[in-house]
Write a protein that holds these residues in place. Structure first.
Motif, mmCIF file in Angstrom:
data_model
loop_
_atom_site.group_PDB
_atom_site.id
_atom_site.type_symbol
_atom_site.label_atom_id
_atom_site.label_comp_id
_atom_site.label_asym_id
_atom_site.label_seq_id
_atom_site.Cartn_x
_atom_site.Cartn_y
_atom_site.Cartn_z
ATOM 1 N N TRP A 11 40.486 37.078 44.432
ATOM 2 C CA TRP A 11 41.456 37.839 44.358
ATOM 3 C C TRP A 11 41.489 39.146 45.266
ATOM 4 C CZ3 TRP A 11 41.461 43.054 42.750
ATOM 5 C CH2 TRP A 11 42.435 43.698 42.298
ATOM 6 N N THR A 12 42.757 39.605 45.386
ATOM 7 C CA THR A 12 43.040 40.875 46.328
ATOM 8 C C THR A 12 43.707 41.659 45.565
ATOM 9 O OG1 THR A 12 44.398 39.764 47.767
ATOM 10 C CG2 THR A 12 42.771 39.498 48.712
ATOM 11 N N PRO A 13 43.763 43.272 45.622
ATOM 12 C CA PRO A 13 45.163 43.388 44.712
ATOM 13 C C PRO A 13 45.955 44.231 45.096
ATOM 14 C CG PRO A 13 43.529 45.434 46.736
ATOM 15 C CD PRO A 13 43.054 44.324 46.552
ATOM 16 N N GLY A 14 46.184 43.022 46.345
ATOM 17 C CA GLY A 14 47.987 43.440 46.736
ATOM 18 C C GLY A 14 48.023 45.180 47.081
ATOM 19 N N ASP A 15 50.145 45.165 47.012
ATOM 20 C CA ASP A 15 50.687 46.855 46.907
ATOM 21 C C ASP A 15 50.554 47.979 45.479
ATOM 22 O OD1 ASP A 15 52.202 45.207 46.210
ATOM 23 O OD2 ASP A 15 53.777 45.707 48.174
ATOM 24 N N ASP A 16 49.930 46.929 44.867
ATOM 25 C CA ASP A 16 50.482 48.085 43.467
ATOM 26 C C ASP A 16 49.098 49.475 43.290
ATOM 27 O OD1 ASP A 16 48.567 45.760 41.119
ATOM 28 O OD2 ASP A 16 47.683 46.453 43.126
ATOM 29 N N THR B 291 46.048 49.478 43.159
ATOM 30 C CA THR B 291 44.230 48.786 42.750
ATOM 31 C C THR B 291 43.484 49.107 43.395
ATOM 32 O OG1 THR B 291 45.613 47.823 40.471
ATOM 33 C CG2 THR B 291 43.812 47.565 40.802
ATOM 34 N N PRO C 290 40.766 47.161 37.588
ATOM 35 C CA PRO C 290 41.915 45.711 37.048
ATOM 36 C C PRO C 290 42.236 46.182 35.293
ATOM 37 C CG PRO C 290 41.249 44.456 38.933
ATOM 38 C CD PRO C 290 40.690 46.098 38.514
ATOM 39 N N GLN C 291 43.118 46.256 35.123
ATOM 40 C CA GLN C 291 42.466 45.804 33.638
ATOM 41 C C GLN C 291 43.364 44.559 33.141
ATOM 42 O OE1 GLN C 291 46.241 48.455 31.774
ATOM 43 N NE2 GLN C 291 47.662 46.926 31.903
ATOM 44 N N ILE C 292 42.532 44.152 32.043
ATOM 45 C CA ILE C 292 42.916 42.882 31.310
ATOM 46 C C ILE C 292 43.151 42.932 30.535
ATOM 47 C CG2 ILE C 292 40.371 42.947 30.627
ATOM 48 C CD1 ILE C 292 40.227 40.162 30.710
ATOM 49 N N THR D 185 46.251 35.726 41.798
ATOM 50 C CA THR D 185 45.548 35.631 43.260
ATOM 51 C C THR D 185 45.124 37.282 43.834
ATOM 52 O OG1 THR D 185 47.277 34.652 44.748
ATOM 53 C CG2 THR D 185 45.421 33.415 43.462
ATOM 54 N N THR D 186 46.737 38.224 43.645
ATOM 55 C CA THR D 186 46.661 38.928 44.445
ATOM 56 C C THR D 186 46.988 40.132 42.927
ATOM 57 O OG1 THR D 186 47.360 38.501 46.221
ATOM 58 C CG2 THR D 186 48.030 40.755 45.647
#
Lengths: 43, 181
Positions: A33-38, A40, A3-5, B166-167
């Motif tokens: 942290w989890t990437p979710g649905d984006d 990543t 992911p980007q910062i 967090t996600t």
């Protein structure tokens, strides 16, 4: 792909957007942290 | 006389500028970021700070903060104690010690119903005092309101703030203001 910062320096008012380094990404994962649905990838 | 009370033709002196108590330090926008560093926003010119956030997530997520020292070193080893309450239909209290981050809000992923947060950060750049943060946040899509205080029980001298979900990722704007005594 990690992911980007976004890095903003308040003194210079400059902003850099880049992919996280390995250390930054590991710290993010360590925080839970989890990437979710984006779309990543969770490497 | 308390400024700002200006008339046409008045001269604005350095002493007038130095007497201004609330100063906009910096604004940054971020898009689809899993971390947002705001470096060098805390310094010896100001004692306390306000941070206003407007943002939404790529997914349903909480948003958290950690302080930074030096240029970009995140204080991940700090002890963040948080307490407060949140409400949707009822008020829920919480008191959590020894967290690894401060907590801002739980919010959804609708850009049209963005979330907002106001952080008041007390004395982050002053050594040998505890840094305290008060948070008022509101999620535009759920109506979730959160009211929190955080106390960090170490005495580091902080220079910056790291915001991270967090996600997924977050998109929005953060503005930092300094408050001079």
């Amino acid at each position: 792909m990690k992911p980007q910062i976004t890095i903003h320096n308040a003194e210079t008012n400059e902003t850099v957007v880049r992919e996280m380094t390995d250390d930054e990404y590991q710290a993010l994962l360590d925080s839970g942290w989890t990437p979710g649905d984006d779309n990543t990838d969770n490497e | 006389m308390t400024y700002p009370v200006f008339s046409t033709g008045d001269v604005f002196y350095a002493s007038d500028a130095n007497a201004i108590g609330l100063w906009k330090i910096s604004t940054t926008t971020f898009s689809a970021s899993a971390g947002v560093e705001i470096q060098s926003c805390f310094n010896s010119s100001f004692q306390n700070y306000k941070v206003f956030l407007t943002y939404y997530g790529s997914a349903v997520t909480n948003t958290q903060t950690q302080y930074m020292t030096g240029t970009n070193t995140k204080d991940t080893a700090a002890t963040y104690n948080r307490w407060g309450y949140y409400w949707t239909t009822i008020i829920n209290g919480f008191n959590l010690a020894n967290q690894t981050s401060d907590f801002i809000a739980n919010h959804f992923n609708a850009a049209a119903n963005y979330s907002t947060a106001e952080l008041t950060i007390y004395q982050p750049n002053i050594v040998n005092v505890h840094t305290v943060m008060s948070v008022r946040s509101w999620s535009g899509d759920t109506g979730l309101g959160a009211y929190l205080d955080h106390n960090k029980k170490t005495n580091s001298q902080y220079t910056g703030l790291y915001i991270f979900p967090t996600t997924g990722t977050i998109t929005g704007t953060a503005t930092v203001y300094g408050l001079r005594q």
